[in-house]
Design an enzyme around this catalytic site. Structure first.
Site, PDB file in Angstrom:
ATOM      1  N   CYS A  96      31.113  51.201  13.822  1.00  0.00           N
ATOM      2  CA  CYS A  96      32.144  52.007  13.182  1.00  0.00           C
ATOM      3  C   CYS A  96      33.332  51.145  12.745  1.00  0.00           C
ATOM      4  CB  CYS A  96      32.648  53.049  14.163  1.00  0.00           C
ATOM      5  SG  CYS A  96      31.356  54.086  14.814  1.00  0.00           S
ATOM      6  N   ARG A 109      29.859  45.736   8.303  1.00  0.00           N
ATOM      7  CA  ARG A 109      29.642  45.984   9.728  1.00  0.00           C
ATOM      8  C   ARG A 109      28.455  46.908   9.980  1.00  0.00           C
ATOM      9  NH1 ARG A 109      33.978  45.354  13.349  1.00  0.00           N
ATOM     10  NH2 ARG A 109      33.271  47.216  14.385  1.00  0.00           N
ATOM     11  N   TRP A 134      28.842  54.666  12.602  1.00  0.00           N
ATOM     12  CA  TRP A 134      27.507  54.203  12.997  1.00  0.00           C
ATOM     13  C   TRP A 134      27.118  55.116  14.161  1.00  0.00           C
ATOM     14  CZ3 TRP A 134      25.208  51.539  17.244  1.00  0.00           C
ATOM     15  CH2 TRP A 134      24.025  50.856  16.951  1.00  0.00           C
ATOM     16  N   ASN A 189      36.594  54.786  17.104  1.00  0.00           N
ATOM     17  CA  ASN A 189      35.503  53.857  17.438  1.00  0.00           C
ATOM     18  C   ASN A 189      35.386  53.848  18.947  1.00  0.00           C
ATOM     19  OD1 ASN A 189      35.432  53.201  14.770  1.00  0.00           O
ATOM     20  ND2 ASN A 189      36.110  51.082  15.021  1.00  0.00           N
ATOM     21  N   GLY A 190      34.163  53.795  19.461  1.00  0.00           N
ATOM     22  CA  GLY A 190      33.982  53.732  20.913  1.00  0.00           C
ATOM     23  C   GLY A 190      33.188  54.915  21.410  1.00  0.00           C
ATOM     24  N   GLU A 215      15.101  31.897  17.654  1.00  0.00           N
ATOM     25  CA  GLU A 215      16.069  32.231  16.610  1.00  0.00           C
ATOM     26  C   GLU A 215      15.369  32.419  15.259  1.00  0.00           C
ATOM     27  OE1 GLU A 215      18.877  33.339  16.506  1.00  0.00           O
ATOM     28  OE2 GLU A 215      19.702  32.877  14.550  1.00  0.00           O
ATOM     29  N   LYS A 275      15.621  35.893  13.222  1.00  0.00           N
ATOM     30  CA  LYS A 275      16.149  35.940  11.852  1.00  0.00           C
ATOM     31  C   LYS A 275      15.142  36.599  10.925  1.00  0.00           C
ATOM     32  CE  LYS A 275      19.364  35.312  12.214  1.00  0.00           C
ATOM     33  NZ  LYS A 275      20.526  35.040  13.039  1.00  0.00           N
ATOM     34  N   GLU A 324      14.731  40.405  11.660  1.00  0.00           N
ATOM     35  CA  GLU A 324      15.975  41.130  11.420  1.00  0.00           C
ATOM     36  C   GLU A 324      16.176  41.466   9.939  1.00  0.00           C
ATOM     37  OE1 GLU A 324      19.245  38.537  12.330  1.00  0.00           O
ATOM     38  OE2 GLU A 324      20.609  40.173  12.709  1.00  0.00           O
ATOM     39  N   HIS A 358      -1.221  31.909  27.054  1.00  0.00           N
ATOM     40  CA  HIS A 358      -1.152  32.825  28.203  1.00  0.00           C
ATOM     41  C   HIS A 358      -1.088  34.286  27.773  1.00  0.00           C
ATOM     42  CE1 HIS A 358      -0.861  29.458  30.901  1.00  0.00           C
ATOM     43  NE2 HIS A 358       0.134  28.962  30.185  1.00  0.00           N
ATOM     44  N   LYS A 418      27.103  44.536  12.454  1.00  0.00           N
ATOM     45  CA  LYS A 418      27.599  43.170  12.627  1.00  0.00           C
ATOM     46  C   LYS A 418      28.127  42.929  14.025  1.00  0.00           C
ATOM     47  CE  LYS A 418      28.525  38.998  11.518  1.00  0.00           C
ATOM     48  NZ  LYS A 418      27.362  38.092  11.580  1.00  0.00           N
TER      49      LYS A 418
END
Ligand code: M6R
Length: 595
Positions: free
Chosen positions: A2, A27, A72, A98-99, A468, A472, A475, A491, A590
């Site tokens: 948010c 964001r 969000w 927000n929160g 990573e 990436k 995502e 394994h 973000k």
């Protein structure tokens, strides 16, 4: 996540609020809205992008005071009714938030019993109703009383019809005041206001601010407190695409500069000897590094670097798990890595560490962020604003910070230390060579984009690079990707290898080389196509792999930097090939300010 904006001044609020909201789009959000008070308070919101909301707004939405929000979804789906701002029963008090309010069910029930009616499924909606309940003529006091009832985290902006002020308050969620000339702003993030001002005040937990056009006053527990303005050094240009098609590509290309700036900032006159107090000297100690996502992968690289150079045991923990499993001792010293400085899981870990008496150094890219205020020490990375949801340059800057932490206390001979510093100085040029050759990586990416499953493997210091690379790719391209320590494939994951599941192998000319060669042969025997990252001059792997990307020669300790840049480009061009919304991948945000 948010985003909050607010404006009060001499100009029309509508276009300013929309501009500030657009600056927060990076964001991630699913709905948005604004409230403007001319004579009458008007609220317009919907589950749409800011650009679409703008088209839907009445032309004559006039007023010089207003608030806005990008939401969000957490409590209740992304619908028009759940979008912010939310109002009280009278429609005169409106709030963006927000929160998360943990006790909202109880407050909601209580307010219903007292005759309030609700129109959304959100936790936020209890706030304007609580303010309405307590309002007897003083808005600031009513907000303070409402906040006292709430458990959880919040950053809020409150607007009431007929009042010449905005109220802003925060607890565990970021909020700033942007200071203009005869006008002031409220925002959850600095980039929101950069078109209008670069002077900002970072509110602290427990602060309640009354913001008027000619000034502001901050109180804490009813007493006026002094909050000094900061000059933001980021420019609007830093937070814009600058001719690149996507923020992600721009940010990948900024990495040589980021490394150069970092070296300049950290390795100043007395070379790498300026940070002797990051870790206390002498005695037995244990370093604990905590982070989430990409920052966690930087932490894993940091473990290798610190253990090799500093020769102390290093433990890494996923910050969101630390609350359940984490142990500290009197010997522990913690490093928390968080690009945004606002990740809820990271902040919670810092609080737990501090409550256990463990000193915390925070590595962050955002000065003034919540993490910087909770930490004992702060090491600020020099990446500049990172807009794309996918972290790229901030990760490289984190690696640089970790190298810098390790070098001064490195228990290695002076000649090796000097040679490492000299190698560090060469890194920007090496990364630039990768960028200059990106067309070749784009061609490999076009091949990768044809598959639905991709594995990444590495060993030693390049194992986190495999993680990573996979993060990436998944995502931003939505290709299912998994990163593995190369030895682990046999394994279990071997069962998934086939001509339909390529493997990207990160090979470094260090003590893992022979084992990587064996892993590649094993993978080939299961028919998976292999794309290998190899150092220039390597002819052995080229013989075995189906294709290779040649990476400039660097000191193996720094190979995660160059290899990761290659994998960032691979992910970027694969996502582009698949037509994905690269900077704003679905379901992601973000900075993740909720647990
Ligand atoms: O701001 P932080 O470094 O605390 O963020 C942690 C993760 O949310 C973040 O690194 C995330 O994994 C990236 N967007 C991935 O590209």
């Amino acid at each position: 996540m948010c985003g909050i904006v607010g404006y009060i001044g001499e100009r029309q609020a509508k276009p300013i609020l929309l501009n500030c909201l657009a600056r927060l789009e990076y964001r991630g959000y699913d709905s948005c809205g604004i409230a403007v008070a001319g004579g009458k308070l008007q609220v317009h919101k919907d589950a749409v992008r800011v650009g679409v909301l703008k088209e839907k707004l009445p032309r004559r939405l006039e007023g010089k005071i207003g608030i806005g929000h990008t939401r969000w979804a957490t409590h209740g789906g992304p619908t028009k009714a759940n979008a912010h701002p939310h109002c009280d029963c009278t429609g005169k008090i409106t709030v963006v938030h927000n929160g998360i309010i943990y006790n909202f069910q109880q407050l909601h029930q209580q307010l219903i019993e007292e005759g309030h009616t609700f129109t959304s499924e959100t936790d936020t909606e209890v706030i304007p109703h609580l303010i309405e309940k307590y309002f007897t003529g003083d808005l600031e006091e009513a907000v303070a009383r409402a906040l006292a009832e709430m458990e959880g985290s919040y950053a809020i902006a409150v607007l009431m019809e007929g009042r010449p002020e905005l109220i802003a308050a925060r607890k565990d969620s970021p909020l700033i005041i942007g200071i203009g000339d005869g006008e002031n702003f409220i925002a959850s993030d600095v980039p929101a206001v950069l078109d209008h001002t670069s002077r900002v005040v970072y509110l602290e937990d427990g602060d309640i601010a009354v913001v008027r056009k000619e000034g502001f006053q901050v109180k804490r527990k009813g007493k006026v407190v002094d909050r000094q303005p900061h000059q933001v050094t980021w420019s609007v240009g830093d937070a814009q695409k600058g001719g690149y098609e996507h923020f992600m590509l721009k940010e990948i290309h900024e990495q040589p500069k980021v490394i150069r700036d970092t070296i300049r900032a950290y390795l100043t006159a007395d070379e790498a000897d300026s940070n002797r107090d990051i870790f206390t000297e002498g005695g037995e100690r244990e370093i604990l590094i905590l982070a989430c996502g990409t920052s966690y992968h930087a932490a894993l690289v940091g473990k290798y670097v610190l253990e090799q150079l500093f020769r102390v045991p290093v433990r890494t923990e996923i910050a969101s798990e630390f609350g359940f499993l984490g142990q500290t001792s009197a010997r522990s010293q913690a490093v928390v890595i968080t690009q945004s400085g606002e990740t809820a899981d990271a902040l919670k870990a810092i609080k737990k560490l501090r409550s256990e008496g463990c000193p915390v150094t925070v590595i962050t890219n955002v000065i003034g962020s919540s993490a910087t205020r909770l930490a004992d020490q702060v090491l600020c990375t020099q990446a500049g604003p990172e807009i794309s949801v996918a972290a790229t340059k901030s990760y490289t800057a984190q690696l640089m910070a970790l190298y810098w932490m390790a070098l001064p206390l490195a228990r290695i001979d002076l000649r090796r230390k000097d040679s490492l510093i000299a190698e560090l100085r060469q890194l920007p040029g090496r990364v630039q060579r990768i960028l200059d050759d990106e067309e070749k990586i784009a061609q490999h990416a076009a091949q990768i984009a044809k598959y639905d499953h991709v594995f990444f493997i590495g060993r030693g210091i390049n194992y986190p690079v495999a993680l990573e690379g996979a993060l990436k790719l998944k995502e931003i391209s939505y290709i299912h990707a998994e990163g593995y320590a190369a030895g682990e494939l046999k394994h279990g994951p071997f069962a998934l290898l086939s001509s339909e599941a390529p493997v990207v192998a990160i090979v470094a000319p260090d003590n893992t080389y022979d084992a990587m060669l064996t892993s590649i042969k094993e993978v080939k025997a299961r028919n998976s196509p292999v794309l290998a990252l190899v150092e220039e001059g390597d002819e052995v792997i080229e013989e075995v792999a189906d294709s290779v990307i040649v990476v400039p020669k660097v000191e193996p300790l720094f190979s995660p930097v160059v290899n990761t840049v290659v994998l960032q480009l691979l992910a970027y061009y694969a996502a582009k090939e698949r037509g994905c919304p690269i900077d704003f991948p679905r379901n992601l945000a973000k900075s993740v300010t909720v647990e």
